[in-house]
Design a protein around this motif. Structure first.
Motif, PDB file in Angstrom:
ATOM      1  N   TYR A  99      44.692  37.503  42.317  1.00  0.00           N
ATOM      2  CA  TYR A  99      43.560  35.721  42.368  1.00  0.00           C
ATOM      3  C   TYR A  99      43.909  35.402  43.423  1.00  0.00           C
ATOM      4  O   TYR A  99      42.282  34.873  43.779  1.00  0.00           O
TER       5      TYR A  99
ATOM      6  N   TRP B  87      44.737  31.642  39.457  1.00  0.00           N
ATOM      7  CA  TRP B  87      45.463  31.632  41.078  1.00  0.00           C
ATOM      8  C   TRP B  87      46.772  30.707  40.507  1.00  0.00           C
ATOM      9  O   TRP B  87      48.623  30.872  39.439  1.00  0.00           O
TER      10      TRP B  87
ATOM     11  N   ASN C  15      38.871  32.197  40.044  1.00  0.00           N
ATOM     12  CA  ASN C  15      40.203  32.551  40.527  1.00  0.00           C
ATOM     13  C   ASN C  15      41.385  32.222  41.162  1.00  0.00           C
ATOM     14  O   ASN C  15      41.990  32.410  40.883  1.00  0.00           O
TER      15      ASN C  15
END
Length: 381
Positions: free
Chosen positions: A118, A142, A138
């Motif tokens: 990520y 994370w 993304n």
């Protein structure tokens, strides 16, 4: 011990998108967005927060990425208004360092394989040198994984406030540096629902900050003095200030969606509308959702046949190229391009970066925009 997985894509058709919309991963993303949104009501970016040592460590990691931008300057690309090739060197360096950077956090070392995936993919696309709401997603994924690993807690209000106002906003600041340094192009059309060509979440959470504000109204984005005064405190106005710094003319011409939103009477309606819009236009559209990365913490939707799972490159997965749905896939990105009219909705045709256009004008006139090293104001065209 959980089995952590290498991240992979799994959404390649409208049927898969439907499965995703009723999946645990989809519900998890919306849960985090709404809880983080609720935590920052009435708070400013300048609000003093007592950061935990773990959240400070997260900030240190993303600050390290900023240093890489300074270490890897753009190459001479004066004949092009598109993305600068030096971004690929930056991307490779981040990908190389991602496991060790994430390994500094108090997490099971086995989980680094998912975190690094990520983290590597949240700064832009290496092939196209572009950025949009999918890459921003993304970064959120994370953060979600870090919460699941106990680095911060969604049930701790102070942690939530710190994640949005200090961690996420620091990420946006570094992304602005990346966008201006490497002239990142908007992914697809307007970043595929990036409201300022690139981002969505700063507007969503920025309107959350302003919920119930007694004096500032949505229409205030058209008042230059108000924007200047409040950009340091509210993400929403900081984003408007960013747009005004690289584009001239009315928002109605170059940012019609933001212009429409400014007519809404209250921030409550703006915020609620943006949450619905994120669900519909980011998580609910195949051009964005097909890039979603799944692992053990954000699992593949149930009911998808294993033979449809797809990695980035067809050659990396024999089942990918044998799937009849993917025989016309673009090998550079590993999926079929969806098209409407003259442009593709996902990867899109190359769209010159506003920064590249601004730099071209700067070369002609020898002027610089204060505060942005590589750009100056240009008329919208």
């Amino acid at each position: 011990m959980p089995e952590y997985l290498e991240l992979r894509k799994a959404i390649i058709s409208p049927e898969h998108l439907v499965a995703f919309q009723s999946s645990l991963a989809h519900a998890t993303v919306l849960e985090y967005i709404t809880k983080l949104n609720s935590s920052i009501v009435g708070l400013k970016l300048s609000t003093s927060l007592d950061l935990s040592s773990d959240i400070s460590a997260i900030i240190s990691i993303i600050n390290y990425v900023e240093g890489l931008v300074h270490d890897i300057p753009p190459v001479d690309n004066s004949n092009s208004r598109f993305g600068n090739p030096a971004f690929r060197t930056f991307y490779d360096r981040v990908s190389e360092l991602a496991p060790s950077l994430n390994g500094q956090l108090p997490i099971p070392q086995e989980s680094v394989v998912e975190l690094a995936g990520y983290f590597s993919e949240c700064w832009g696309n290496r092939t196209r040198i572009d950025y949009g709401s999918g890459m921003e997603l993304n970064f959120l994924c994370w953060l979600i994984c870090l919460e699941k690993l106990g680095v911060w807690s969604l049930e701790n209000t102070k942690d939530c406030q710190s994640i949005v106002l200090k961690v996420f906003w620091r990420y946006v600041e570094i992304m602005r540096l990346l966008q201006s340094t490497y002239w990142l192009e908007p992914a697809g059309s307007h970043g595929v629902w990036g409201l300022d060509d690139y981002h969505f979440l700063p507007f969503l959470w920025g309107s959350g900050q302003l919920l119930g504000h007694k004096y500032i109204k949505p229409k205030a984005i058209h008042d230059a003095e108000v924007v200047e005064e409040y950009a340091k405190d509210y993400m929403y106005f900081a984003c408007i200030q960013f747009i005004n710094s690289i584009k001239t003319a009315s928002l109605r011409w170059h940012s019609p969606m933001l212009d429409d939103i400014s007519a809404v009477k209250t921030w409550d309606k703006v915020n609620g509308g943006l949450i619905k819009m994120y669900k519909a236009e980011v998580l609910g559209k195949l051009p964005v959702a097909q890039h979603f990365l799944f692992g053990s913490m954000l699992p593949v939707p149930k009911g998808l046949p294993p033979s449809t799972l797809a990695n980035d490159l067809p050659n990396a997965n024999p089942t990918f190229v044998s799937n009849p749905m993917l025989r016309n896939a673009d090998p550079s990105c590993g999926h079929v391009h969806a098209s409407t009219g003259w442009t593709q909705d996902c990867c899109g045709i190359p769209v010159p970066s506003a920064f590249g256009a601004a730099a071209e004008q700067q070369r002609k006139e020898g002027q610089r925009l204060q505060g942005l090293q590589n750009v100056r104001i240009i008329p919208f065209d």
